[in-house]
Design a protein around this motif. Structure first.
Motif, PDB file in Angstrom:
ATOM      1  N   ALA A 165       0.835  -1.211   0.000  1.00  0.00           N
ATOM      2  CA  ALA A 165       0.000   0.000   0.000  1.00  0.00           C
ATOM      3  C   ALA A 165       0.868   1.260   0.000  1.00  0.00           C
ATOM      4  O   ALA A 165       0.588   2.215  -0.733  1.00  0.00           O
ATOM      5  CB  ALA A 165      -0.934  -0.002   1.207  1.00  0.00           C
ATOM      6  N   VAL A 166       1.938   1.255   0.788  1.00  0.00           N
ATOM      7  CA  VAL A 166       2.841   2.412   0.823  1.00  0.00           C
ATOM      8  C   VAL A 166       3.537   2.570  -0.527  1.00  0.00           C
ATOM      9  O   VAL A 166       3.716   3.690  -1.026  1.00  0.00           O
ATOM     10  CB  VAL A 166       3.864   2.268   1.973  1.00  0.00           C
ATOM     11  N   LEU A 167       3.918   1.449  -1.151  1.00  0.00           N
ATOM     12  CA  LEU A 167       4.556   1.517  -2.465  1.00  0.00           C
ATOM     13  C   LEU A 167       3.600   2.077  -3.515  1.00  0.00           C
ATOM     14  O   LEU A 167       4.013   2.864  -4.373  1.00  0.00           O
ATOM     15  CB  LEU A 167       5.047   0.135  -2.874  1.00  0.00           C
ATOM     16  N   SER A 168       2.335   1.718  -3.437  1.00  0.00           N
ATOM     17  CA  SER A 168       1.376   2.269  -4.399  1.00  0.00           C
ATOM     18  C   SER A 168       1.198   3.775  -4.190  1.00  0.00           C
ATOM     19  O   SER A 168       1.074   4.522  -5.161  1.00  0.00           O
ATOM     20  CB  SER A 168       0.037   1.545  -4.303  1.00  0.00           C
ATOM     21  N   HIS A 169       1.236   4.231  -2.940  1.00  0.00           N
ATOM     22  CA  HIS A 169       1.152   5.675  -2.693  1.00  0.00           C
ATOM     23  C   HIS A 169       2.388   6.393  -3.222  1.00  0.00           C
ATOM     24  O   HIS A 169       2.287   7.515  -3.743  1.00  0.00           O
ATOM     25  CB  HIS A 169       0.979   5.957  -1.207  1.00  0.00           C
ATOM     26  N   ALA A 170       3.545   5.762  -3.115  1.00  0.00           N
ATOM     27  CA  ALA A 170       4.766   6.364  -3.660  1.00  0.00           C
ATOM     28  C   ALA A 170       4.674   6.489  -5.178  1.00  0.00           C
ATOM     29  O   ALA A 170       5.078   7.514  -5.751  1.00  0.00           O
ATOM     30  CB  ALA A 170       5.986   5.529  -3.262  1.00  0.00           C
ATOM     31  N   VAL A 171       4.111   5.494  -5.828  1.00  0.00           N
ATOM     32  CA  VAL A 171       3.946   5.556  -7.287  1.00  0.00           C
ATOM     33  C   VAL A 171       2.944   6.634  -7.670  1.00  0.00           C
ATOM     34  O   VAL A 171       3.137   7.360  -8.656  1.00  0.00           O
ATOM     35  CB  VAL A 171       3.536   4.174  -7.833  1.00  0.00           C
ATOM     36  N   HIS A 172       1.890   6.799  -6.879  1.00  0.00           N
ATOM     37  CA  HIS A 172       0.917   7.867  -7.157  1.00  0.00           C
ATOM     38  C   HIS A 172       1.590   9.233  -7.073  1.00  0.00           C
ATOM     39  O   HIS A 172       1.365  10.100  -7.928  1.00  0.00           O
ATOM     40  CB  HIS A 172      -0.245   7.811  -6.175  1.00  0.00           C
ATOM     41  N   GLY A 186      -0.012  31.221 -19.543  1.00  0.00           N
ATOM     42  CA  GLY A 186       0.527  30.882 -18.235  1.00  0.00           C
ATOM     43  C   GLY A 186       0.545  29.386 -18.019  1.00  0.00           C
ATOM     44  O   GLY A 186       0.114  28.605 -18.870  1.00  0.00           O
ATOM     45  N   PRO A 187       1.031  28.985 -16.869  1.00  0.00           N
ATOM     46  CA  PRO A 187       1.111  27.546 -16.609  1.00  0.00           C
ATOM     47  C   PRO A 187      -0.264  26.928 -16.384  1.00  0.00           C
ATOM     48  O   PRO A 187      -1.186  27.591 -15.929  1.00  0.00           O
ATOM     49  CB  PRO A 187       1.970  27.460 -15.347  1.00  0.00           C
ATOM     50  N   TYR A 188      -0.378  25.679 -16.748  1.00  0.00           N
ATOM     51  CA  TYR A 188      -1.618  24.948 -16.530  1.00  0.00           C
ATOM     52  C   TYR A 188      -1.275  23.541 -16.064  1.00  0.00           C
ATOM     53  O   TYR A 188      -0.144  23.099 -16.163  1.00  0.00           O
ATOM     54  CB  TYR A 188      -2.478  24.895 -17.793  1.00  0.00           C
ATOM     55  N   THR A 189      -2.261  22.850 -15.578  1.00  0.00           N
ATOM     56  CA  THR A 189      -2.063  21.492 -15.095  1.00  0.00           C
ATOM     57  C   THR A 189      -2.718  20.512 -16.052  1.00  0.00           C
ATOM     58  O   THR A 189      -3.869  20.698 -16.455  1.00  0.00           O
ATOM     59  CB  THR A 189      -2.694  21.324 -13.701  1.00  0.00           C
ATOM     60  N   ASP A 190      -1.964  19.489 -16.423  1.00  0.00           N
ATOM     61  CA  ASP A 190      -2.495  18.453 -17.294  1.00  0.00           C
ATOM     62  C   ASP A 190      -3.406  17.541 -16.468  1.00  0.00           C
ATOM     63  O   ASP A 190      -3.057  17.120 -15.370  1.00  0.00           O
ATOM     64  CB  ASP A 190      -1.345  17.646 -17.897  1.00  0.00           C
ATOM     65  N   ALA A 191      -4.570  17.227 -16.967  1.00  0.00           N
ATOM     66  CA  ALA A 191      -5.548  16.433 -16.215  1.00  0.00           C
ATOM     67  C   ALA A 191      -5.298  14.934 -16.323  1.00  0.00           C
ATOM     68  O   ALA A 191      -5.809  14.169 -15.508  1.00  0.00           O
ATOM     69  CB  ALA A 191      -6.955  16.751 -16.705  1.00  0.00           C
ATOM     70  N   LEU A 192      -4.503  14.481 -17.270  1.00  0.00           N
ATOM     71  CA  LEU A 192      -4.306  13.055 -17.466  1.00  0.00           C
ATOM     72  C   LEU A 192      -3.622  12.371 -16.279  1.00  0.00           C
ATOM     73  O   LEU A 192      -4.104  11.322 -15.820  1.00  0.00           O
ATOM     74  CB  LEU A 192      -3.530  12.794 -18.758  1.00  0.00           C
ATOM     75  N   PRO A 193      -2.520  12.911 -15.718  1.00  0.00           N
ATOM     76  CA  PRO A 193      -1.931  12.239 -14.545  1.00  0.00           C
ATOM     77  C   PRO A 193      -2.891  12.167 -13.359  1.00  0.00           C
ATOM     78  O   PRO A 193      -2.901  11.169 -12.635  1.00  0.00           O
ATOM     79  CB  PRO A 193      -0.711  13.093 -14.202  1.00  0.00           C
ATOM     80  N   GLN A 194      -3.702  13.177 -13.173  1.00  0.00           N
ATOM     81  CA  GLN A 194      -4.660  13.154 -12.066  1.00  0.00           C
ATOM     82  C   GLN A 194      -5.718  12.076 -12.279  1.00  0.00           C
ATOM     83  O   GLN A 194      -6.114  11.379 -11.337  1.00  0.00           O
ATOM     84  CB  GLN A 194      -5.312  14.518 -11.917  1.00  0.00           C
ATOM     85  N   LEU A 247      -5.265   9.315 -14.023  1.00  0.00           N
ATOM     86  CA  LEU A 247      -4.578   8.039 -13.831  1.00  0.00           C
ATOM     87  C   LEU A 247      -4.406   7.724 -12.349  1.00  0.00           C
ATOM     88  O   LEU A 247      -4.579   6.571 -11.924  1.00  0.00           O
ATOM     89  CB  LEU A 247      -3.218   8.061 -14.521  1.00  0.00           C
ATOM     90  N   ILE A 248      -4.057   8.728 -11.563  1.00  0.00           N
ATOM     91  CA  ILE A 248      -3.872   8.517 -10.124  1.00  0.00           C
ATOM     92  C   ILE A 248      -5.194   8.157  -9.455  1.00  0.00           C
ATOM     93  O   ILE A 248      -5.244   7.270  -8.601  1.00  0.00           O
ATOM     94  CB  ILE A 248      -3.239   9.767  -9.484  1.00  0.00           C
ATOM     95  N   LEU A 249      -6.266   8.820  -9.826  1.00  0.00           N
ATOM     96  CA  LEU A 249      -7.570   8.507  -9.247  1.00  0.00           C
ATOM     97  C   LEU A 249      -7.972   7.070  -9.534  1.00  0.00           C
ATOM     98  O   LEU A 249      -8.438   6.347  -8.646  1.00  0.00           O
ATOM     99  CB  LEU A 249      -8.631   9.470  -9.773  1.00  0.00           C
ATOM    100  N   THR A 250      -7.758   6.629 -10.772  1.00  0.00           N
ATOM    101  CA  THR A 250      -8.050   5.249 -11.129  1.00  0.00           C
ATOM    102  C   THR A 250      -7.152   4.284 -10.365  1.00  0.00           C
ATOM    103  O   THR A 250      -7.612   3.248  -9.865  1.00  0.00           O
ATOM    104  CB  THR A 250      -7.870   5.049 -12.644  1.00  0.00           C
TER     105      THR A 250
END
Length: 112
Positions: free
Chosen positions: A33-40, A62-70, A72-75
């Protein structure tokens, strides 16, 4: 900020590696579980801020945030939660059957 995040990820991976190499099953589950949080966190840190125009409609510079990593992390959080819950149920059943949670005591019959 990214360097602090990478140090935190390194510490989490080190702790997870220590826990996964343990002989107790519950520690192994916590380690995964800790390893999965580190990967997130790693995916979030690598996804960082982008330079340039907003990808939709070019409304502001200006800078923006890409929604794809978020996304992926939620999934990945949902999947890791389900896998952890499943493994905990299997561990509980195994403990009730064998009365131990130590890997060395769970081995089959020895040849001696």
């Amino acid at each position: 900020m990214e360097s602090l995040m990478m140090i935190c990820i390194g510490v989490l991976v080190a702790v997870a590696t220590y826990l996964v190499l343990s002989r107790k099953i519950l520690r192994v589950i916590i380690g995964t579980a800790v390893l999965s949080h580190a990967v997130h966190l790693l995916i979030l840190a690598v996804g960082g801020l982008k330079k340039g125009d907003v990808p939709l409609l070019s409304q502001s510079d200006g800078p923006y945030t890409d929604a794809l990593p978020q996304a992926l992390i939620l999934t990945a959080i949902v999947i890791s939660f389900a896998v952890t819950a499943f493994v905990l149920v299997l561990t509980y059943r195994m403990y009730k059957t064998n009365n131990t949670d130590d890997f060395s005591e769970l081995g089959g019959p020895s040849d001696e």
